[in-house]
Motif scaffolding. Structure first.
Motif, short mmCIF file in Angstrom:
data_model
loop_
_atom_site.label_atom_id
_atom_site.label_comp_id
_atom_site.label_asym_id
_atom_site.label_seq_id
_atom_site.Cartn_x
_atom_site.Cartn_y
_atom_site.Cartn_z
N ASP A 1 0.82 -1.22 0.00
CA ASP A 1 0.00 0.00 0.00
C ASP A 1 0.85 1.27 0.00
OD1 ASP A 1 -2.26 -1.68 0.15
OD2 ASP A 1 -2.12 -1.73 2.34
N GLY A 2 1.94 1.26 -0.76
CA GLY A 2 2.75 2.46 -0.91
C GLY A 2 3.51 2.89 0.32
N GLN A 3 3.80 1.96 1.21
CA GLN A 3 4.57 2.31 2.40
C GLN A 3 5.89 1.54 2.41
OE1 GLN A 3 2.83 1.02 6.14
NE2 GLN A 3 1.84 -0.72 5.15
#
Length: 349
Positions: free
Chosen positions: A333-335
């Motif tokens: 999730d883009g982390q």
């Protein structure tokens, strides 16, 4: 931007990547102990400073000793600080004797290596670690100190701290850059027993995933030279972090090929790629690939999470990592988050 926090990652029901089947390396000697976590430090505890590798003067360690004493710890300066033999902090005999003295001393709660450079491989087989097992203490350092961190993890399953050393402390703390100051303060947090968590700006080439495993690694060139020795590391089911400095791109490529051919890439739970200060190619010998290109190609057939540009290595953003302690790597999730695993968290599915 990197943040320190206490909140754990949201753990979803996502399986870890399964590696393709490749010939495996010869079995690394397994430590005959359960995980040994040295006692965390409290005010009044003593930290010894010694030079198992390169040399440094008493004046040069003063910024570090003054700051550490302001944290409430006592300092014991080893006999090798101020000594010099070629590039080393004293002769092999002197460096081995000084480190052995600190291992054996139950009054020392942690050993901070004054600097890296080169030289630990000269003395590692001279050291008797019985005193370390009897009186566990934190060994602190990075770069050439990777030899020590790998050795005590492999042979004794003891946790340590991969972090900056005395030569990385600024002369004037008031003028330290924010990233440099946070990196140094993370040493105190790790030694005090705080749960460490780092969130970095996600790299566009990160591979999404979730992994859990003991955190091992360090300087890539040093890890390569330990292959086949009693200090070699087994990466099976672990999160591997690597960093390096002053290497040509073709040499970095060769080191990652070595990791693959020795079976150390296919057995990972996750991979964290830290800072790489690349030596410029010689004219006419351009390698025409980046570190990201090299790593991506070598891990293409595997599915575990991969995190690039993590703030660890020969740079101002070099945060303290608890070596050998279970961690969780989350790049979903883009982390991009690396968290010390809480004991009350259930294993990932």
């Amino acid at each position: 931007m990197l943040t320190l926090g206490a909140a754990g990652p949201a753990l979803g029901a996502q399986p870890r990547g399964a590696a393709a089947q490749l010939p495996t390396a010869p079995a690394t000697t397994r430590a005959p102990f359960p995980l040994i976590t040295p006692p965390y430090l409290k005010p009044g505890d003593t930290i010894g400073i010694t030079c198992p590798a390169g040399n440094i003067t008493l004046k040069e360690i003063q910024p570090a000793t003054q700051l550490i004493e302001s944290w409430g710890f006592r300092i014991r300066v080893g006999d090798t600080v101020g000594k010099k033999d070629a590039i080393f902090g004293g002769t092999d005999d002197e460096r081995a004797a000084d480190f052995q003295k600190m291992i054996n001393d139950p009054g020392i709660a942690a050993i901070l290596c004054a600097r890296g450079g080169y030289g630990v491989v000269h003395i590692i087989d001279r050291l008797d670690f019985v005193g370390l097992i009897q009186h566990p203490k934190w060994i602190i350092g990075f770069s050439d100190i990777t030899v020590l961190l790998c050795h005590i993890h492999t042979n004794f399953n003891m946790a340590s701290v991969h972090s900056k050393m005395c030569n990385s402390f600024p002369d004037d703390w008031s003028k330290a850059e924010p990233a440099q100051a946070k990196s140094i303060l993370s040493i105190r947090q790790a030694l005090a027993g705080e749960r460490m968590e780092y969130s970095a700006t996600p790299h566009p080439q990160n591979r999404a995933g979730l992994a859990e495993g003991m955190l091992v690694g360090g300087n890539l060139k040093t890890i390569e030279t330990l292959a086949g020795t009693p200090s070699d590391i087994d990466t099976t089911g672990k999160i591997l972090f690597v960093e390096d400095t002053g290497e040509y791109l073709y040499s970095i490529d060769r080191m990652f090929w070595h990791l693959e051919r020795t079976g150390r890439l296919n057995r990972l739970a996750g991979l964290v790629v830290g800072g790489f200060k690349v030596k410029p190619d010689d004219p006419g010998e351009e390698f025409v690939r980046t570190v990201v290109d090299i790593v991506t190609e070598r891990v293409r057939q595997y599915s575990y999470p991969v995190c690039f540009d993590f703030p660890v290595g020969h740079q101002k953003e070099n945060y303290a990592l608890k070596y050998g302690i279970p961690h969780i790597l989350d790049t979903r999730d883009g982390q991009a988050r690396l968290s010390e695993k809480s004991v009350n968290l259930a294993p990932l599915p």
